[in-house]
Design an enzyme around this catalytic site. Structure first.
Site, short mmCIF file in Angstrom:
data_model
loop_
_atom_site.label_atom_id
_atom_site.label_comp_id
_atom_site.label_asym_id
_atom_site.label_seq_id
_atom_site.Cartn_x
_atom_site.Cartn_y
_atom_site.Cartn_z
N ASN A 37 3.40 14.79 -6.24
CA ASN A 37 3.68 15.51 -7.50
C ASN A 37 3.25 16.96 -7.30
OD1 ASN A 37 4.37 13.15 -8.83
ND2 ASN A 37 2.73 13.24 -10.33
N GLY A 45 3.89 0.58 -1.92
CA GLY A 45 4.75 -0.35 -2.65
C GLY A 45 3.94 -1.00 -3.74
N HIS A 91 8.95 8.29 -2.83
CA HIS A 91 7.48 8.24 -2.94
C HIS A 91 6.94 6.84 -3.20
CE1 HIS A 91 7.58 7.64 -7.24
NE2 HIS A 91 6.33 7.93 -7.40
N GLU A 100 -6.22 0.12 -1.51
CA GLU A 100 -5.84 -1.17 -0.92
C GLU A 100 -6.34 -1.27 0.51
OE1 GLU A 100 -1.61 -2.19 -3.23
OE2 GLU A 100 -1.60 -2.01 -1.05
#
Lengths: 136, 487
Positions: free
Chosen positions: B336, B385, B410, B213
């Site tokens: 993760n 988000g 997260h 993004e």
């Protein structure tokens, strides 16, 4: 036949068939219906053989789908038709399909992996049912 | 197996924490603790995630509590948004399910010296050139190919290997969690299958929830910390979210197969097969840790190469080298992963294995693992988000060490399943809706965009407010997306 069922972050495949061979074939079709937007566009022009050892049906289903996923990821082989023969020692299968051609095959989702979560192969009255959740 | 709510106990501990008592289920070694406010806890009750928190509490050697962040949702085995620390000295286990298939899935943030006015009228062109440059989508390979000895070095050295190739700077490494390389990675534990899957995927985005993004800083909450990170209101940043691609998925898959008989061999009874595990101090446990660390290193190299290609695309588009655009890496975090870390447990310092599955490390100011630049403000935490609303930059707080083994949330967490999101998107053009909100989206798959539509996620600002109030991490800046590349 197969259907797709929901699981919050991931997706499940439920297959039903009269025998185990058909069940494993339908589960594989379910898997590639998630990956490909237009599964009918795949022509059965190339053949590959898969042998998997094992006598637990749920592990066998897991290994079978994981192997198809691996071959797709590395050889870009899109299978469309499956002939599966299951015996006491494992599974022999022939998958027919073709190489991925981005001009004709529209890819929808990346299936990262097959999971053990809720993995189930069972006899339900006169048919076999398999459930498997895949990680997207 | 259809979606059902959780009907077990959830006792309120304080404004932000809820307890699942140890008495809820036989086999629980510790209680469960979920961080959430009133609104989020109602969403959390709607699926089986709390049940999974209780299941994780059954793992041998688990310390303090089975923890869950406010963005938890139903996963497989472990919930997404879960934290579990195990002590090897108490028979503690490592579980691949506590890391996930996408080993070291994570996020990085790159700043620039551009401001919104520099790109406002050219955003479509910029997104087109990023879309051309960044390999994305199902099974898509990239221009970088690693095999044989080079692949083994990449797995052992992570981003550091790329520095030797001229594809990373020292500053990039300093601003990456663990310096972009976990020690004790063992490439021998990465199968030929895994290496083959990963051969041409380092430097590719993948699909699903992964994205790149272009964002604009639209609110500053902590001006001092923001200044240290090089963030100012109106500034343009790039956020990259990806992981270890097919290589990591295969490492996890291979490990679960290796562990098929392990729980039984070690006398561990599990409420869910996907929790398969082995003692940290066992041959199986060590093999998994060695392979998982190698895959984590691959993931850091992947995000480094994605950033490198992004810098190239910006340099070409703006006709200036990336150094003059001051495209510095702010930070890169894993969400993760399992890591051996030192934590204070009941007044004693212990080395424990912290599993973070959909949870981010959030070390407070002064922690010795932080780079000099961030020692005084705490570790930057990057919370992506959904693609329509906002992402957040936080810094770790002392409360994280006291309550959550140095961990915070997260992301937003899903509220709609993928199938439900596609249903709701029927007949809609998500890309056009996003454009009306001022976000230019470039995606390879309509379904991918539909599944990831903003409405499929919780409001990330609610999630961040909980961890801020609970003292796990403090708000620094809010970023608003203006362009998205999806697989």
């Amino acid at each position: 036949m197969y259907e797709i069922f929901e699981h919050t972050a991931d997706v499940g495949i439920r297959a039903r068939a009269g025998d185990l061979n058909g069940l494993f074939a339908d589960a594989a079709k379910g898997l590639f219906s998630l990956i490909l937007a237009n599964p009918d566009s795949v022509r059965p022009v190339q053949e590959t053989h898969i042998r998997i050892d094992g006598d637990q049906y749920d592990d066998l289903l897991f290994d079978w789908l994981a192997e198809l996923l691996y071959r797709f990821d590395t050889d870009h082989l899109l299978p469309a038709e499956f002939e599966v023969r299951i015996d006491a020692a494992g599974l022999d299968a022939t998958a027919r399909g073709e190489q991925l051609d981005r001009s004709r095959h529209q890819l929808d989702r990346e299936v990262k992996a097959i999971t053990y979560h809720g993995l189930d192969v069972r006899r339900d009255a006169d048919q076999w049912v398999a459930e498997v959740i895949v990680d997207i | 197996m259809t979606k059902q709510g959780y009907h077990g106990p959830l006792e309120r501990i304080d404004e932000c924490i809820w307890r699942i008592p140890k008495s809820y289920k036989p086999g629980m070694n510790v209680e469960g603790r979920i961080f959430a406010d009133d609104r989020l806890i109602e969403q959390i009750r709607a699926d089986q995630a709390p049940e999974q928190v209780a299941n994780v509490a059954c793992l041998p050697g688990i310390q303090v509590a089975s923890l869950a962040m406010p963005d938890i949702h139903w996963g497989y085995g472990f919930c997404i948004g879960g934290v579990c620390a195990t002590d090897p000295a108490e028979g503690g286990v490592v579980s691949p399910g506590g890391v996930g298939y996408d080993i070291n899935c994570g996020v990085r943030l790159v700043r620039t010296n551009l401001v919104h006015d520099d790109v406002r009228d050219r955003i479509k062109g910029l997104m087109d050139s990023l879309y051309r440059k960044i390999p994305a989508g199902v099974g898509e390979g990239g221009p970088f190919v690693f095999a044989g000895k080079e692949m083994r070095r990449l797995l052992a050295e992570g981003s550091r290997f790329l520095k030797a190739q001229g594809l990373a700077t020292e500053s990039d490494l300093e601003h990456t969690e663990a310096g972009g390389r976990l020690a004790d990675a063992d490439p021998e534990q990465v199968s030929g299958k895994a290496m083959q899957r990963g051969a041409d995927q380092c430097g590719t985005l993948g699909s699903g929830n992964h994205f790149l993004e272009v964002q604009v800083v639209d609110e500053i909450h902590d001006p001092d910390a923001a200044r240290v990170m090089g963030l100012a209101e109106g500034g343009i940043c790039v956020m990259i979210h990806s992981g270890s691609r097919g290589l990591g998925y295969q490492v996890c898959d291979d490990a679960l197969r290796m562990l098929r008989g392990a729980p039984c061999r070690y006398g561990i009874s599990l409420p869910d097969r996907q929790l398969a595990c082995a003692p940290l101090e066992s041959p199986e446990g060590e093999k998994y840790l060695g392979g998982m660390r190698a895959a984590a290193n691959y993931a850091w190299a992947n995000r480094q190469l994605l950033m490198w290609q992004t810098r190239d695309a910006f340099a070409e588009f703006f006709g200036k080298p990336w150094e003059s655009l001051q495209m510095n890496l702010v930070y890169d975090v894993a969400h993760n992963i399992a890591k051996m870390e030192q934590h204070d447990v009941g007044g004693r310092t212990k080395t424990v294995c912290v599993h973070r599955k959909g949870a981010t490390r959030a070390f407070p100011p002064g922690h010795r693992e932080l780079p000099d630049r961030y020692r005084a403000i705490g570790q930057p935490v990057i919370i992506p988000g959904d693609m329509g609303r906002a992402s957040w930059i936080l810094v770790g707080q002392p409360g994280s060490m006291e309550q959550t083994f140095g961990t915070t949330c997260h992301g937003a967490g899903r509220v709609l399943s993928r199938t439900a999101a596609v249903q709701q998107a029927k007949g809609r053009r998500i890309d056009q809706e996003l454009a009306q909100q001022g976000v230019i989206a470039r995606a390879r798959s309509w379904k991918g965009l539909a599944e990831e539509q903003p409405q499929a996620y919780k409001d990330v600002s609610l999630v961040v407010t909980v961890v801020h109030r609970a003292g796990l991490a403090r708000k620094v800046a809010r970023l608003r997306p203006i362009g998205v590349v999806k697989g």
